[in-house]
Design a protein around this motif. Structure first.
Motif, PDB file in Angstrom:
ATOM      1  N   UNK A 192     -74.223  49.861  16.555  1.00 45.84           N
ATOM      2  CA  UNK A 192     -72.934  49.155  16.499  1.00 45.84           C
ATOM      3  C   UNK A 192     -71.766  50.139  16.544  1.00 45.84           C
ATOM      4  N   UNK A 193     -71.872  51.161  17.352  1.00 46.09           N
ATOM      5  CA  UNK A 193     -70.827  52.178  17.428  1.00 46.09           C
ATOM      6  C   UNK A 193     -69.495  51.563  17.870  1.00 46.09           C
ATOM      7  N   UNK A 194     -68.498  51.699  17.038  1.00 46.35           N
ATOM      8  CA  UNK A 194     -67.133  51.202  17.300  1.00 46.35           C
ATOM      9  C   UNK A 194     -67.089  49.679  17.520  1.00 46.35           C
ATOM     10  N   UNK A 195     -68.094  48.972  17.036  1.00 44.70           N
ATOM     11  CA  UNK A 195     -68.096  47.511  17.153  1.00 44.70           C
ATOM     12  C   UNK A 195     -67.178  46.901  16.099  1.00 44.70           C
ATOM     13  N   UNK A 196     -66.609  45.734  16.408  1.00 39.52           N
ATOM     14  CA  UNK A 196     -65.747  45.020  15.469  1.00 39.52           C
ATOM     15  C   UNK A 196     -66.597  44.001  14.703  1.00 39.52           C
ATOM     16  N   UNK A 197     -66.725  44.206  13.404  1.00 37.53           N
ATOM     17  CA  UNK A 197     -67.616  43.384  12.581  1.00 37.53           C
ATOM     18  C   UNK A 197     -66.869  42.703  11.425  1.00 37.53           C
ATOM     19  N   UNK A 198     -65.589  42.491  11.602  1.00 38.48           N
ATOM     20  CA  UNK A 198     -64.824  41.819  10.548  1.00 38.48           C
ATOM     21  C   UNK A 198     -65.374  40.414  10.294  1.00 38.48           C
ATOM     22  N   UNK A 199     -65.564  40.086   9.035  1.00 40.07           N
ATOM     23  CA  UNK A 199     -66.008  38.756   8.595  1.00 40.07           C
ATOM     24  C   UNK A 199     -67.407  38.376   9.112  1.00 40.07           C
ATOM     25  N   UNK A 200     -68.158  39.331   9.600  1.00 41.92           N
ATOM     26  CA  UNK A 200     -69.536  39.043  10.020  1.00 41.92           C
ATOM     27  C   UNK A 200     -70.391  38.758   8.789  1.00 41.92           C
ATOM     28  N   UNK A 219     -66.457  50.814   9.350  1.00 41.66           N
ATOM     29  CA  UNK A 219     -65.448  50.462   8.360  1.00 41.66           C
ATOM     30  C   UNK A 219     -64.856  49.067   8.555  1.00 41.66           C
ATOM     31  N   UNK A 220     -65.214  48.393   9.670  1.00 39.25           N
ATOM     32  CA  UNK A 220     -64.666  47.058   9.894  1.00 39.25           C
ATOM     33  C   UNK A 220     -65.409  45.983   9.092  1.00 39.25           C
ATOM     34  N   UNK A 221     -66.565  46.318   8.532  1.00 36.01           N
ATOM     35  CA  UNK A 221     -67.323  45.354   7.734  1.00 36.01           C
ATOM     36  C   UNK A 221     -66.612  45.142   6.400  1.00 36.01           C
TER      37      UNK A 221
END
Length: 232
Positions: A192-200, A219-221
């Protein structure tokens, strides 16, 4: 000076004895070695050598097949975009050959396809080793889907339901996975390199320890997601 006596015999030839001088040791001794191509011991050794040789060739063959695996690393060049008119509709059929290993009879090229809010035709499909970069799946129901070894760099999966899906060894680099649901989902080996995982949501996610350490560096988690994953 001690002597080394070695009788040698080959098939259809009379035995010959050769003598060699060897340095003097503390006590006289004689070493006698003999070998015959007709001896059962030599034949057995030859048979064992052939078996070992066959095993070695077998290992090399497996390595060659592995090297030709359809898994695509981030640094590798992708094949040209498929010119098949209905290539995007292939996701609704999927692939049934070698699901877990990502082996296929024909590549599934879904790049740049749009499946936004698709609620029925993707559920439970096998998309093993599919090319998904830059495709849109926002709001789609992809529960129970099999995406082993898929290449999804830069794809968008906002709000996608991945419940009970098998997403092992998928490259999600730079993908948008905001609000995606990974409930009871297999994520082993995925990146998940540089993936956006906010609110996952990561409820009961199945993931290996090393893979967990890697995803926890994203850090987006949010705090809830990190707690569900068990990030420290």
């Amino acid at each position: 000076m001690a002597t080394l006596s070695i009788p040698l015999s080959l098939q259809h030839s009379s035995p010959k004895r050769h003598r060699f001088s060897v340095p003097e040791l503390h006590s006289p001794f004689r070493i006698s070695c003999s070998a015959s191509w007709d001896s059962p011991e030599l034949k057995a050794s030859s048979s064992q050598f052939k078996e070992l040789k066959n095993v070695a060739f077998g290992i090399l063959a497996v390595c060659a097949v592995t090297a030709a695996s359809p898994v695509i690393a981030a640094s590798q060049r992708l094949p040209p975009l498929s010119t098949e008119p209905n290539r995007c509709e292939r996701a609704f059929v999927g692939n049934t050959i070698g699901q877990a290993n990502g082996v296929y009879d024909k590549p599934i090229d879904l790049r740049f396809c749009d499946y936004t809010n698709e609620k029925s035709n993707l559920k439970g499909k096998s998309l093993a080793a599919a090319l998904m970069s830059e495709a849109k799946f926002d709001g789609a129901d992809m529960s129970e889907v099999v995406m082993s070894k898929a290449y999804a760099v830069g794809a968008s999966f906002k709000g996608v339901d991945f419940t009970n899906a098998v997403l092992d060894r998928v490259n999600f680099g730079k993908a948008n996975l905001q609000g995606a649901v990974f409930k009871n989902t297999v994520l082993s080996g995925s990146t998940f390199d540089q993936a956006q995982l906010e609110d996952a949501v990561f409820e009961d996610t199945i993931i290996g320890y090393i893979d967990l350490q890697k995803i926890c560096t994203n850090t987006s988690i949010n705090a809830d997601g990190r707690a569900e994953l068990g990030c420290r």
